[in-house]
Enzyme design. Structure first.
Site, short mmCIF file in Angstrom:
data_model
loop_
_atom_site.label_atom_id
_atom_site.label_comp_id
_atom_site.label_asym_id
_atom_site.label_seq_id
_atom_site.Cartn_x
_atom_site.Cartn_y
_atom_site.Cartn_z
N GLU A 94 -41.10 -59.77 19.72
CA GLU A 94 -40.45 -60.78 18.88
C GLU A 94 -40.21 -62.07 19.66
OE1 GLU A 94 -39.08 -59.95 15.03
OE2 GLU A 94 -41.08 -59.88 15.90
N GLU A 136 -36.53 -62.86 0.34
CA GLU A 136 -37.31 -61.63 0.38
C GLU A 136 -37.67 -61.14 -1.02
OE1 GLU A 136 -38.63 -60.48 2.95
OE2 GLU A 136 -37.46 -61.25 4.63
N ASP A 165 -40.55 -71.35 9.78
CA ASP A 165 -42.00 -71.20 9.71
C ASP A 165 -42.64 -71.49 8.35
OD1 ASP A 165 -40.66 -68.96 8.79
OD2 ASP A 165 -41.97 -67.50 9.73
N GLU A 175 -48.74 -61.84 11.32
CA GLU A 175 -49.06 -63.26 11.49
C GLU A 175 -50.25 -63.52 12.41
OE1 GLU A 175 -45.15 -63.05 9.66
OE2 GLU A 175 -45.97 -62.07 11.46
#
Length: 608
Positions: free
Chosen positions: A354, A121, A261, A375
């Protein structure tokens, strides 16, 4: 009757053509040119509602609590949302706010603090935000040059990255998930990290290496990717979590969503930005396996990485980036079908949960929230950019409506705690400003006649996984080309005359090559060099070598891979092509150790 058949076929074809034309006109009339401009302006207003709410009620804390109008520290306590928003301010052309924000950060931000932070992050949000803003603020051609700016953000980025380097000090080269900015890695730190966490660092660290002329940042992140890829299964799938000391997979579920991902994303984007064909080769192998074993048209599932046995028939919201990545790879048709399926979930609930169970076609228990993720919007933008199909403007309009009526709250935009009941939660992630509204704004600005840094600026841009703008400037994409073919150093005069074609539009001609995505191409000089001077030695353009010989990449069994799970017999893209190969083992910061390894593989050979 036989004479009637051609006429019937002709009539059917004519009806299809007419109906398709009608559908196109209806879609084209869905969002008019004027409405596209209005939607663009509405999205701009969405950004400022959230940004001003943060600045008025939460700054300099990390993130805004938009219901209670308070701030909270969620990452490191260093104005996370402001840093994450810098290049969005520049994209919107807000030079005053961009300048004042850069100046405040330059004077007040420090990283010598006793905070343990997420490597992933911190890299994508803070390091990427600082680098993107630096590249905009320091360049007159962007139209956002700050006259008083003196590389302060670059110095902060370098300081931060050096504080993150201890995380890479592991036997596998795969980094720890967290690191303390003052003291390094704690002795009790978990040795388990996610594939995405260890393999989604190459863009930010690679750009930093090129801007500082220090290769260590790029070296450690590339070694991390190699460390993960060397431990893939025999069918070229990777798991979700791995032990950074032993290299054993602790979660063997393979998929394109949670925990994996952006590993796929950065393989392709690192190739496009840096021209390093090793990343392209790994991407081709990994993508081929994903499409073979994970794709159940139009959905994607999770399977055991060794046997490809179905583990989880689930759509999770992080998968929604995949159609956008497929656009970059030039694989448009499956991207269109998958995007349509994913958007059907949004239409069903007004947001994407989610988790959505593909067996019961219902929201997965315990995964009912929508934390303002970008996304699906990102993929919508890329598909519109590639196809100019107006249906994607309709998608964007629906998303704007959902956010405005379901997520807008007092001081910003709220998480949706339950997509079935649209219950709001008092939190707003910084990526809402860095990505969600950015991709929406770009979508409608593109339709209205683009006038922005990305579409009309001096460079082509790669978006990081946090949506930060990384330009393909000569200094980043040309000056330090890395074409690392082990042992393959070819003099200019020995290269074949003419050119030869590689996949994904990568054309080689003597010491020059082009790499392109869609209609974008970039001509580069590939030289073996540490400075900007051009070397007479070309590293990496030996046409007679196969990919496997160039990179020395083959299957390496980690201890847990001797499994009772038997892989399917129809292997795909698993590096076959060599009987004798080179196995790579990666050290922490030092050079790679190369060992000879003999492995029987399928008989596909190339002439040398």
């Amino acid at each position: 009757m036989r004479d009637m058949k051609p006429r019937i076929e002709f009539l059917i074809t004519l009806i299809l053509i007419i109906s398709q034309g009608f559908i196109f006109r209806v879609l084209a009339e869905g969002v008019t040119f004027e409405e596209a401009k209005q939607l663009r302006d509405e999205v701009s207003g969405m950004f400022y509602h959230a940004f001003n709410g943060y600045m008025d009620h939460a700054f300099p804390r990390d993130e805004l609590k938009p219901l209670s109008c308070e701030g909270e520290d969620t990452l490191g306590g260093y104005a996370l949302t402001l840093i994450d928003s810098l290049d969005t301010l520049a994209l919107l052309g807000d030079k005053d706010r961009f300048t004042s924000s850069v100046e405040w950060i330059s004077k007040n931000l420090r990283f010598d603090i006793n905070k343990t932070v997420s490597l992933f992050e911190t890299t994508i949000r803070i390091l990427g935000g600082l680098l993107s803003a630096h590249l905009i603020a320091s360049d007159y051609s962007t139209g956002m040059r700050i006259p008083s700016y003196d590389d302060e953000l670059l110095h902060l980025a370098e300081d931060l990255a050096r504080r993150l380097l201890p995380a890479f000090d592991t036997p596998t080269g795969i980094p720890f998930g967290s690191v303390n900015l003052l003291h390094g890695v704690d002795e009790n730190e978990s040795k388990i990290t996610s594939t995405a966490g260890g393999g989604t660092l190459t863009l930010e660290f690679g750009v930093l290496s090129r801007l500082t002329n220090d290769p260590i940042f790029e070296q450690v992140t590339k070694n991390a990717v190699r460390g993960i890829w060397a431990r893939r299964s025999k069918i070229n799938l990777v798991g979700a979590h791995i032990d950074v000391f032993t290299g054993e997979w602790t979660q063997k579920d393979a998929g394109i969503g949670t925990s994996i991902d952006s590993f796929y994303e950065y393989l392709l984007k690192a190739y496009i930005l840096f021209g390093d064909e090793e990343f392209l080769y790994i991407f081709q192998e990994a993508y081929g396996a994903a499409m073979h074993y994970l794709f159940h048209d139009p959905w994607y599932v999770e399977v055991n990485m060794n046997s490809a046995a179905l583990v989880w028939p689930l759509f999770n919201s992080l998968q929604a980036f995949w159609p956008g990545l497929q656009v970059l790879a030039g694989d448009i048709d499956p991207a269109i079908r998958t995007h349509t399926a994913f958007f059907s979930v949004w239409k069903r609930y007004g947001f994407t949960p989610e988790g959505f169970n593909l067996a019961s076609f219902s929201v997965q228990h315990g995964q009912k929230s929508y934390p303002l993720r970008p996304e699906l919007i990102e993929s919508t933008y890329w598909l519109y950019k590639a196809t100019r199909d107006p249906r994607y403007l309709d998608v964007g309009r629906d998303i704007v409506s959902s956010l405005q009526y379901g997520a807008r709250c007092t001081c910003g935009y709220c998480h949706i705690a339950d997509v079935e009941f649209h219950k709001q939660e008092d939190h707003m992630e910084s990526f809402f400003l860095a990505e969600t509204v950015k991709y929406l704004w770009l979508l409608f600005d593109l339709a209205a006649g683009p006038d922005n840094l990305v579409e009309n600026g001096p460079y082509k841009y790669i978006f990081s996984t946090e949506g930060h703008l990384l330009p393909m400037t000569p200094r980043i994409s040309l000056a330090h080309e890395h074409c690392l073919y082990f042992g393959a150093y070819c003099k200019n005069s020995n290269l074949r005359a003419g050119s030869f074609i590689l996949k994904y539009g990568h054309q080689t001609n003597s010491s020059r090559f082009q790499r392109g995505v869609g209609s974008t191409s970039y001509v580069t000089q590939c030289g073996f060099q540490k400075s900007t001077s051009t070397s007479g030695i070309i590293k990496g353009l030996c046409p007679g070598l196969s990919h496997e010989q160039m990179y020395g990449l083959s299957y390496v069994a980690s201890p847990d891979m001797v499994s009772e799970d038997e892989p399917p017999t129809d292997h795909i893209g698993n590096g076959a092509g060599q009987i004798q190969s080179v196995v790579v083992s990666v050290s922490d910061h030092g050079p790679m150790e190369v060992h000879e390894h003999v492995e029987k593989m399928t008989n596909r050979t190339e002439d040398q």
